[in-house]
Design an enzyme around this catalytic site. Structure first.
Site, PDB file in Angstrom:
ATOM      1  N   TYR A 135       3.549   3.751   9.914  1.00 26.35           N
ATOM      2  CA  TYR A 135       2.952   2.468  10.283  1.00 26.35           C
ATOM      3  C   TYR A 135       3.514   1.376   9.383  1.00 26.35           C
ATOM      4  CZ  TYR A 135      -0.444  -1.173  11.348  1.00 26.35           C
ATOM      5  OH  TYR A 135      -1.040  -2.356  11.735  1.00 26.35           O
ATOM      6  N   ASP A 230       8.778   0.945   2.872  1.00 28.28           N
ATOM      7  CA  ASP A 230       7.513   0.254   3.074  1.00 28.28           C
ATOM      8  C   ASP A 230       6.529   0.804   2.049  1.00 28.28           C
ATOM      9  OD1 ASP A 230       5.042  -0.682   3.775  1.00 28.28           O
ATOM     10  OD2 ASP A 230       5.335  -0.437   5.940  1.00 28.28           O
ATOM     11  N   LYS A 258      -1.224  -5.216   0.228  1.00 29.22           N
ATOM     12  CA  LYS A 258      -2.423  -4.557  -0.318  1.00 29.22           C
ATOM     13  C   LYS A 258      -2.642  -4.797  -1.818  1.00 29.22           C
ATOM     14  CE  LYS A 258      -2.954  -1.849   3.748  1.00 29.22           C
ATOM     15  NZ  LYS A 258      -2.126  -1.020   4.600  1.00 29.22           N
TER      16      LYS A 258
HETATM   17  C1  LIG Z   1      -1.423  -1.672   5.900  1.00 27.28           C
HETATM   18  C2  LIG Z   1       0.017  -1.398   6.086  1.00 27.28           C
HETATM   19  C3  LIG Z   1       0.887  -2.357   6.626  1.00 27.28           C
HETATM   20  C4  LIG Z   1       0.400  -3.640   7.235  1.00 27.28           C
HETATM   21  O1  LIG Z   1      -0.200  -4.482   6.312  1.00 27.28           O
HETATM   22  P1  LIG Z   1      -1.226  -5.600   6.871  1.00 27.28           P
HETATM   23  O2  LIG Z   1      -1.516  -6.431   5.660  1.00 27.28           O
HETATM   24  O3  LIG Z   1      -2.395  -4.847   7.410  1.00 27.28           O
HETATM   25  O4  LIG Z   1      -0.507  -6.359   7.931  1.00 27.28           O
HETATM   26  C5  LIG Z   1       2.243  -2.095   6.625  1.00 27.28           C
HETATM   27  N1  LIG Z   1       2.730  -0.942   6.143  1.00 27.28           N
HETATM   28  C6  LIG Z   1       1.925   0.013   5.625  1.00 27.28           C
HETATM   29  C7  LIG Z   1       2.534   1.259   5.066  1.00 27.28           C
HETATM   30  C8  LIG Z   1       0.544  -0.177   5.606  1.00 27.28           C
HETATM   31  O5  LIG Z   1      -0.244   0.789   5.163  1.00 27.28           O
END
Ligand SMILES: *Cc1c(COP(=O)(O)O)cnc(C)c1O
Length: 405
Positions: A135, A230, A258
């Protein structure tokens, strides 16, 4: 909440918050402190949701709250670069040396989307490789075989994404270098980047097998494609310098979010200076944000990172390890990387999304509700990580293990 159900699609402003996968209604939470949250009737729960990742220090951390107050009182956004942005960027860069230059944005989604744009501009290629169950936010091109809420709700390929856009995204199997090599080979000179969660955390926690991340580094280099980590979840969580430090692999670009916002909305992307210099106004890749690098967010991020000493990581690691070794549930297995943990309702730790999906999600739902009953709030899906924080001390872990009995 019936009012919320009327106001918001499915009653929520982000699908992972709904209890579709486990049944029932989410509690109405009104307060959080440290490892605990309280509902509107005053009942206390031990919290392993941690706002889905940002709260490595727990809820309402004193110095983070103080920093937010001070920054808010000093006024809002001034429309020029401020000292808070500079300080947070320096903190990030010191701990993650692959980030030579960085751009702050407002969400992880925005950061991943922008990193892909840079990769396409730098390589003059169109295709992206991602992994099934990975994701990276909800940008169109990344909603192909996606994890997190998309996995939970079985909508890995979203409606509303043009087939021509989805066709630019190729999907490989996590922990399977051959699947990546095959795509790079059959689309020779056309793949701009491989984007990966170095520790997959949106199909439940799936650890990279030995050599997988280094293998991605080698394969992308050979193919002239960029490697994008990511680290929105893993960054500043699995090690002071994120997964790239833990596994010793240097990506070309890194996506963050985050934790670096201390619980407020944030994202960032950064990496090699020659690549980041393609971003406007120094280069031709346009990307902008009215409230990007907001002083209140920067202050919360700085106050968070400032507390993340090697000592704190060691403490979190030891408590998370105690939790891991104490959780014994028949028919389930625990996967843990640092303070990320998933209890999979299957016999063995999964190596990829297909294996993760074969978990017994009904058994997970029953387990989720028994824990909720016992006062422990878990993420409401088999495919989300439990987030242990620095506030989860020995007595919190003991109470959690108590609830399991
Ligand atoms: C939460 C998440 C995102 C997206 O971040 P948002 O601030 O919710 O748009 C992207 N990559 C990973 C691995 C995530 O866990």
């Amino acid at each position: 909440m019936t009012v919320a159900a009327d106001l918001f699609p499915g009653g929520v402003n982000s699908p992972v918050r709904a209890y579709r996968a486990v049944g029932g209604e989410p509690p109405v939470l009104v307060r959080g402190e440290g490892a605990f949250v309280w509902n509107d009737a005053g009942r206390r729960y031990i919290d392993y949701v941690g706002a889905f990742g940002p709260l490595l220090l727990g809820h309402a951390n004193r110095s983070v709250v103080e920093a937010i107050k001070n920054a808010a009182e000093a006024g809002g956004s001034f429309g020029v670069t401020g000292p808070g942005e500079v300080r947070l960027a320096q903190l990030i860069k010191t701990r993650m040396p692959s980030i030579e230059r960085i751009r702050f944005v407002n969400s992880g989604t925005e950061a991943a989307m922008s990193a892909l744009r840079v990769a396409r501009a730098a390589t003059r290629r169109d295709l992206i490789v991602k992994f099934e169950g990975g994701y990276h936010g909800h940008a169109d091109s990344l909603l192909v075989e996606a994890g997190s809420g998309a996995a939970t709700l079985s909508i890995p390929g979203s409606a509303g994404v043009a087939p021509s856009v989805a066709a630019q995204t190729l999907v490989a199997t996590y922990n399977d270098l051959d699947s990546v090599a095959a795509l790079l080979d059959s689309h020779r000179n056309n793949v701009a980047a491989v984007i990966v969660e170095p520790v997959a955390a949106n199909m439940g926690v799936v650890a990279p097998v030995s050599g997988f991340l280094q293998g991605l580094r080698d394969l992308t280099e050979r193919a002239g494609a960029l490697l994008i980590f990511d680290e929105v979840i893993t960054g500043f969580r699995v090690a002071p310098g994120g997964a790239q430090e833990l596994y010793g692999v240097r990506p070309d670009l890194t996506v963050l979010g985050k934790i670096i916002g201390g619980g407020l909305p944030v994202g960032a992307y950064g990496g090699r200076a020659d690549l980041m210099d393609l971003v406007a106004p120094s280069g031709p890749v346009y990307q902008a944000g009215t409230l990007s690098g907001h002083p209140v967010v920067m202050a919360a991020g700085e106050a968070t990172l400032a507390q993340l000493t090697p000592d704190i990581y060691a403490k979190i690691e030891s408590q998370a390890a105690r939790l891991e070794s104490g959780v014994r549930v028949a028919g389930a297995c625990v996967v843990r990387v640092g303070s990320l943990l998933t209890l999979f309702f299957r016999g063995r730790p999964p190596r990829n999304f297909r294996e993760a999906k074969s978990s017994d999600t009904k058994a997970f739902a029953r387990f989720f509700h028994s824990m909720l009953e016992a006062g422990v709030l878990l993420p409401p899906s088999q495919f989300e990580a439990w987030f242990v924080s620095a506030s989860h001390d020995g007595s919190v872990i003991d109470s959690t293990l108590e609830a399991l009995r």
